[in-house]
Motif scaffolding. Structure first.
Motif, PDB file in Angstrom:
ATOM      1  N   SER A 149       0.961  -1.264   0.141  1.00  0.00           N
ATOM      2  CA  SER A 149      -0.050  -0.033   0.015  1.00  0.00           C
ATOM      3  C   SER A 149       1.028   1.198  -0.012  1.00  0.00           C
ATOM      4  O   SER A 149       1.922   1.401   0.768  1.00  0.00           O
ATOM      5  CB  SER A 149      -0.810  -0.092   1.373  1.00  0.00           C
ATOM      6  OG  SER A 149      -2.031   0.452   0.975  1.00  0.00           O
ATOM      7  N   THR A 150       0.511   2.315  -0.742  1.00  0.00           N
ATOM      8  CA  THR A 150       1.293   3.401  -0.841  1.00  0.00           C
ATOM      9  C   THR A 150       0.650   4.637  -0.171  1.00  0.00           C
ATOM     10  O   THR A 150      -0.520   4.727  -0.364  1.00  0.00           O
ATOM     11  CB  THR A 150       1.663   3.631  -2.198  1.00  0.00           C
ATOM     12  OG1 THR A 150       0.637   4.098  -3.098  1.00  0.00           O
ATOM     13  CG2 THR A 150       2.625   2.904  -2.798  1.00  0.00           C
ATOM     14  N   GLY A 151       1.310   5.292   0.590  1.00  0.00           N
ATOM     15  CA  GLY A 151       0.516   6.595   1.152  1.00  0.00           C
ATOM     16  C   GLY A 151      -0.340   6.456   2.251  1.00  0.00           C
ATOM     17  O   GLY A 151      -1.199   7.331   2.513  1.00  0.00           O
ATOM     18  N   GLU A 209       0.982  -2.637  -6.391  1.00  0.00           N
ATOM     19  CA  GLU A 209       0.849  -1.517  -5.412  1.00  0.00           C
ATOM     20  C   GLU A 209      -0.703  -1.183  -5.520  1.00  0.00           C
ATOM     21  O   GLU A 209      -1.241  -1.069  -6.486  1.00  0.00           O
ATOM     22  CB  GLU A 209       1.878  -0.208  -5.440  1.00  0.00           C
ATOM     23  CG  GLU A 209       3.151  -0.640  -5.139  1.00  0.00           C
ATOM     24  CD  GLU A 209       4.296   0.491  -5.231  1.00  0.00           C
ATOM     25  OE1 GLU A 209       5.211   0.124  -5.286  1.00  0.00           O
ATOM     26  OE2 GLU A 209       3.740   1.474  -5.668  1.00  0.00           O
ATOM     27  N   TYR A 264      -5.315   2.243  -8.302  1.00  0.00           N
ATOM     28  CA  TYR A 264      -6.020   3.072  -7.657  1.00  0.00           C
ATOM     29  C   TYR A 264      -7.479   2.900  -7.174  1.00  0.00           C
ATOM     30  O   TYR A 264      -8.195   2.952  -7.912  1.00  0.00           O
ATOM     31  CB  TYR A 264      -6.046   4.558  -8.608  1.00  0.00           C
ATOM     32  CG  TYR A 264      -4.704   4.968  -9.044  1.00  0.00           C
ATOM     33  CD1 TYR A 264      -3.633   5.428  -8.163  1.00  0.00           C
ATOM     34  CD2 TYR A 264      -4.372   4.972 -10.493  1.00  0.00           C
ATOM     35  CE1 TYR A 264      -2.433   5.747  -8.600  1.00  0.00           C
ATOM     36  CE2 TYR A 264      -2.845   5.375 -10.559  1.00  0.00           C
ATOM     37  CZ  TYR A 264      -2.104   5.648  -9.948  1.00  0.00           C
ATOM     38  OH  TYR A 264      -0.966   6.211 -10.379  1.00  0.00           O
ATOM     39  N   ALA A 267      -2.632   2.426  -4.428  1.00  0.00           N
ATOM     40  CA  ALA A 267      -2.920   3.785  -3.841  1.00  0.00           C
ATOM     41  C   ALA A 267      -4.329   4.202  -3.943  1.00  0.00           C
ATOM     42  O   ALA A 267      -5.016   3.795  -4.467  1.00  0.00           O
ATOM     43  CB  ALA A 267      -1.754   4.654  -4.669  1.00  0.00           C
TER      44      ALA A 267
END
Length: 147
Positions: free
Chosen positions: A9-11, A67, A95, A69
């Protein structure tokens, strides 16, 4: 040592640490299991689809990083990206918010139908992103998946 194929997971690091007060306790209390969030469910579906595709295409996808986001970076135009493929770095970013919020869902009164439709939609975007990376039609990646 076996390599974990968990989706990264990003952010999201520290999003619950508000104003330096530390992480909040569970809303369900100490005696009940943790609640499954939409983020967790989305990541689990992406990880499952990625693992399935890695088993079918081990030589092509062994070093690909998946990933998740929230939103694509940059200016919001009239169209949101659902995924981003970086072929040079062997990286696919999905996303979550555009996929969940902008996907067309069929009306259904059965909760299990809604869950299945959501899972199929998310997996479909994973297949499309992998198809973009490999230069293949998404239906050719796993022809027997939804039959």
């Amino acid at each position: 040592m076996a390599r974990s194929y968990r989706v990264r997971s990003t952010g999201r690091a520290g999003f619950r640490d508000r104003h330096g007060r530390g992480l909040r306790s569970s809303a369900a209390g100490p005696h009940l299991p943790f609640l499954r969030t939409r983020d967790d469910l989305f990541e689990d579906i992406v990880a499952g689809a990625a693992q399935y595709l890695r088993e079918l295409w081990p030589d092509d996808l062994h070093d690909v990083v998946f990933e998740v986001a929230g939103l694509p970076r940059g200016e919001a135009g009239t169209r949101f990206e659902r995924w981003h493929v970086d072929a040079a770095r062997r990286r696919i970013v999905l996303y979550r918010l555009p996929i969940e919020r902008l996907a067309r869902q069929h009306e259904s009164r059965q909760p299990e139908d809604v869950e299945w439709q959501q899972r199929a939609a998310i997996e479909g975007y994973v297949f499309r992103a992998v198809g973009d990376l490999l230069g293949k039609d998404p239906w050719d990646l796993a022809p027997d998946r939804f039959r």
